[in-house]
Design an enzyme around this catalytic site. Sequence first.
Site, PDB file in Angstrom:
ATOM      1  N   SER A  32       0.826  -1.068  -0.025  1.00  0.00           N
ATOM      2  CA  SER A  32       0.142   0.161  -0.070  1.00  0.00           C
ATOM      3  C   SER A  32       1.020   1.264  -0.037  1.00  0.00           C
ATOM      4  O   SER A  32       1.474   1.373   0.897  1.00  0.00           O
ATOM      5  CB  SER A  32      -0.953   0.100   1.386  1.00  0.00           C
ATOM      6  OG  SER A  32      -1.169   1.329   1.503  1.00  0.00           O
ATOM      7  N   HIS A  63      -1.404  -1.339  -4.384  1.00  0.00           N
ATOM      8  CA  HIS A  63      -2.517  -1.114  -3.626  1.00  0.00           C
ATOM      9  C   HIS A  63      -2.596   0.424  -3.565  1.00  0.00           C
ATOM     10  O   HIS A  63      -1.555   1.012  -2.810  1.00  0.00           O
ATOM     11  CB  HIS A  63      -2.479  -1.757  -2.356  1.00  0.00           C
ATOM     12  CG  HIS A  63      -3.915  -1.475  -1.755  1.00  0.00           C
ATOM     13  ND1 HIS A  63      -5.022  -2.197  -2.006  1.00  0.00           N
ATOM     14  CD2 HIS A  63      -4.141  -0.891  -0.754  1.00  0.00           C
ATOM     15  CE1 HIS A  63      -6.037  -2.166  -1.142  1.00  0.00           C
ATOM     16  NE2 HIS A  63      -5.530  -1.203  -0.431  1.00  0.00           N
ATOM     17  N   ASP A  95      -4.922   3.479  -1.889  1.00  0.00           N
ATOM     18  CA  ASP A  95      -5.976   3.692  -1.036  1.00  0.00           C
ATOM     19  C   ASP A  95      -6.566   5.157  -1.185  1.00  0.00           C
ATOM     20  O   ASP A  95      -5.855   6.262  -0.899  1.00  0.00           O
ATOM     21  CB  ASP A  95      -5.462   3.836   0.520  1.00  0.00           C
ATOM     22  CG  ASP A  95      -5.126   2.341   0.948  1.00  0.00           C
ATOM     23  OD1 ASP A  95      -6.154   1.646   1.037  1.00  0.00           O
ATOM     24  OD2 ASP A  95      -3.685   2.094   1.118  1.00  0.00           O
ATOM     25  N   MET A 130      -9.092   7.884  -0.244  1.00  0.00           N
ATOM     26  CA  MET A 130      -9.944   8.419   0.795  1.00  0.00           C
ATOM     27  C   MET A 130     -10.584   9.774   0.743  1.00  0.00           C
ATOM     28  O   MET A 130      -9.733  10.764   0.221  1.00  0.00           O
ATOM     29  CB  MET A 130      -9.040   8.268   2.388  1.00  0.00           C
ATOM     30  CG  MET A 130      -8.359   7.133   2.452  1.00  0.00           C
ATOM     31  SD  MET A 130      -7.636   6.891   3.907  1.00  0.00           S
ATOM     32  CE  MET A 130      -6.495   5.675   4.071  1.00  0.00           C
ATOM     33  N   HIS A 188      -8.462   0.660  -3.975  1.00  0.00           N
ATOM     34  CA  HIS A 188      -9.610   0.503  -2.696  1.00  0.00           C
ATOM     35  C   HIS A 188     -10.114   1.780  -2.348  1.00  0.00           C
ATOM     36  O   HIS A 188      -9.429   2.920  -2.118  1.00  0.00           O
ATOM     37  CB  HIS A 188      -8.569   0.134  -1.532  1.00  0.00           C
ATOM     38  CG  HIS A 188      -9.289   0.004  -0.237  1.00  0.00           C
ATOM     39  ND1 HIS A 188      -8.669  -0.450   0.923  1.00  0.00           N
ATOM     40  CD2 HIS A 188     -10.639  -0.135   0.064  1.00  0.00           C
ATOM     41  CE1 HIS A 188      -9.583  -0.237   1.930  1.00  0.00           C
ATOM     42  NE2 HIS A 188     -10.737  -0.239   1.515  1.00  0.00           N
ATOM     43  N   MET A 227     -12.272   4.252  -0.621  1.00  0.00           N
ATOM     44  CA  MET A 227     -13.090   4.667   0.775  1.00  0.00           C
ATOM     45  C   MET A 227     -13.697   5.975   0.507  1.00  0.00           C
ATOM     46  O   MET A 227     -13.152   6.943   1.195  1.00  0.00           O
ATOM     47  CB  MET A 227     -11.816   4.487   1.906  1.00  0.00           C
ATOM     48  CG  MET A 227     -11.268   3.176   2.349  1.00  0.00           C
ATOM     49  SD  MET A 227      -9.659   3.032   3.019  1.00  0.00           S
ATOM     50  CE  MET A 227      -8.607   3.202   1.592  1.00  0.00           C
ATOM     51  N   MET A 230     -11.152  -5.974   5.702  1.00  0.00           N
ATOM     52  CA  MET A 230     -10.329  -5.061   6.323  1.00  0.00           C
ATOM     53  C   MET A 230     -10.129  -5.714   7.672  1.00  0.00           C
ATOM     54  O   MET A 230     -10.924  -5.844   8.479  1.00  0.00           O
ATOM     55  CB  MET A 230     -11.070  -3.830   6.405  1.00  0.00           C
ATOM     56  CG  MET A 230     -11.564  -2.936   5.274  1.00  0.00           C
ATOM     57  SD  MET A 230      -9.980  -2.532   4.642  1.00  0.00           S
ATOM     58  CE  MET A 230      -9.297  -1.492   5.500  1.00  0.00           C
ATOM     59  N   ASP A 245      -6.385  -6.498   4.350  1.00  0.00           N
ATOM     60  CA  ASP A 245      -6.031  -5.296   4.439  1.00  0.00           C
ATOM     61  C   ASP A 245      -5.672  -4.553   5.574  1.00  0.00           C
ATOM     62  O   ASP A 245      -6.831  -4.480   6.498  1.00  0.00           O
ATOM     63  CB  ASP A 245      -6.693  -4.439   3.501  1.00  0.00           C
ATOM     64  CG  ASP A 245      -6.016  -3.054   3.313  1.00  0.00           C
ATOM     65  OD1 ASP A 245      -5.050  -2.724   3.794  1.00  0.00           O
ATOM     66  OD2 ASP A 245      -6.656  -2.269   2.385  1.00  0.00           O
ATOM     67  N   GLY A 266       1.531  -2.277   4.031  1.00  0.00           N
ATOM     68  CA  GLY A 266       1.761  -0.856   3.878  1.00  0.00           C
ATOM     69  C   GLY A 266       3.268  -0.578   4.855  1.00  0.00           C
ATOM     70  O   GLY A 266       4.102  -0.643   4.493  1.00  0.00           O
TER      71      GLY A 266
HETATM   72  C1  DX5 Z   1      -6.249   1.317   5.510  1.00  0.00           C
HETATM   73  C2  DX5 Z   1      -5.678   1.082   4.311  1.00  0.00           C
HETATM   74  C3  DX5 Z   1      -4.643   0.196   3.995  1.00  0.00           C
HETATM   75  C4  DX5 Z   1      -3.439   0.562   4.894  1.00  0.00           C
HETATM   76  C5  DX5 Z   1      -2.694  -0.740   5.369  1.00  0.00           C
HETATM   77  O1  DX5 Z   1      -7.445   1.964   5.597  1.00  0.00           O
HETATM   78  O2  DX5 Z   1      -6.788   0.655   3.464  1.00  0.00           O
HETATM   79  O3  DX5 Z   1      -4.400  -0.245   2.768  1.00  0.00           O
HETATM   80  O4  DX5 Z   1      -2.565   1.300   3.930  1.00  0.00           O
HETATM   81  O5  DX5 Z   1      -1.514  -0.447   6.098  1.00  0.00           O
HETATM   82  P1  DX5 Z   1      -0.856  -1.079   7.052  1.00  0.00           P
HETATM   83  O6  DX5 Z   1      -0.366  -2.474   6.302  1.00  0.00           O
HETATM   84  O7  DX5 Z   1       0.253  -0.242   7.540  1.00  0.00           O
HETATM   85  O8  DX5 Z   1      -1.602  -1.646   7.995  1.00  0.00           O
HETATM   86 ZN    ZN Z   2      -6.290  -0.196   1.434  1.00  0.00          ZN
END
Ligand code: DX5
Ligand code: ZN
Length: 224
Positions: free
Chosen positions: A18, A43, A45, A47, A76, A78, A147, A185, A207
């Site tokens: 990520s 990946h 994210d 948001m 992804h 969000m 998640m 994730d 990530g």
């Molecule tokens: C959280 C994201 C993840 C995040 C994961 O909302 O969807 O993709 O970046 O990060 P780690 O692996 O550090 O938990």
């Molecule tokens: Zn994610």
Amino acid sequence: MQTKGNKERHKKILVAPSVLSADFSKLGEEVRAICDAECDYVHIDVMDGHFVPNLTMGPMIVKSIAKASSKPLDIHLMVKNVPFFVELFAPLKPAFMSVHIEEVQHLHRVIWQIKDLGIKAGVVLNPHTNEQDLEYILPDIDLVLLMSVNPGFGGQSFIPSSLKKLKNLKQLRDRLNPNCLLEIDGGVSDKNIMDLKNAGIDMVVAGSYIFGSNDYRQAILSLR
Ligand code: DX5
Ligand code: ZN
């Protein structure tokens, strides 16, 4: 002869770092580094500051990531107003685009909106959402993204009940759509990867574990 159990044990886990945990001041370099380190997907994210209490990347930044990446994108979303964001990111031609079941009112319609754009469609479940809610949509989708933290931030701890959910989800997936991939994730690291593998995971997002290491290739390898 290899038994089914054997095959599953030796199955290669797909790894999607990520970029949320990358150093944004040198994003292109970071994306090239994880691709050179042989990740399977990148990946992303997205948001919107409404569905989750954080704001990340719009299509301009993701376009630059796509340019630097030799691997396909795993987006992804969000966000609220999901159909709008699907259209916004579709021109970047990701391999996967996943939407939260908690936000989408007409999930079947949105899944087919994504698939009709030539993109594989995924459904994301928040930690509190029951996997049985997927029963009538599973046959239509390519991916379930579980998640294992509350969405919004990198670097959180893995929520232990996610493992039980993954096991239940695997049974449902095997029964209704064996081709659908199971991805997880949040809080994934070398500490929980064997449990995830034994529970039947196909693909992991990581990530902070990957970007926090000083050897991306080794970190990715340790998750396979
Ligand atoms: C959280 C994201 C993840 C995040 C994961 O909302 O969807 O993709 O970046 O990060 P780690 O692996 O550090 O938990
Ligand atoms: Zn994610």
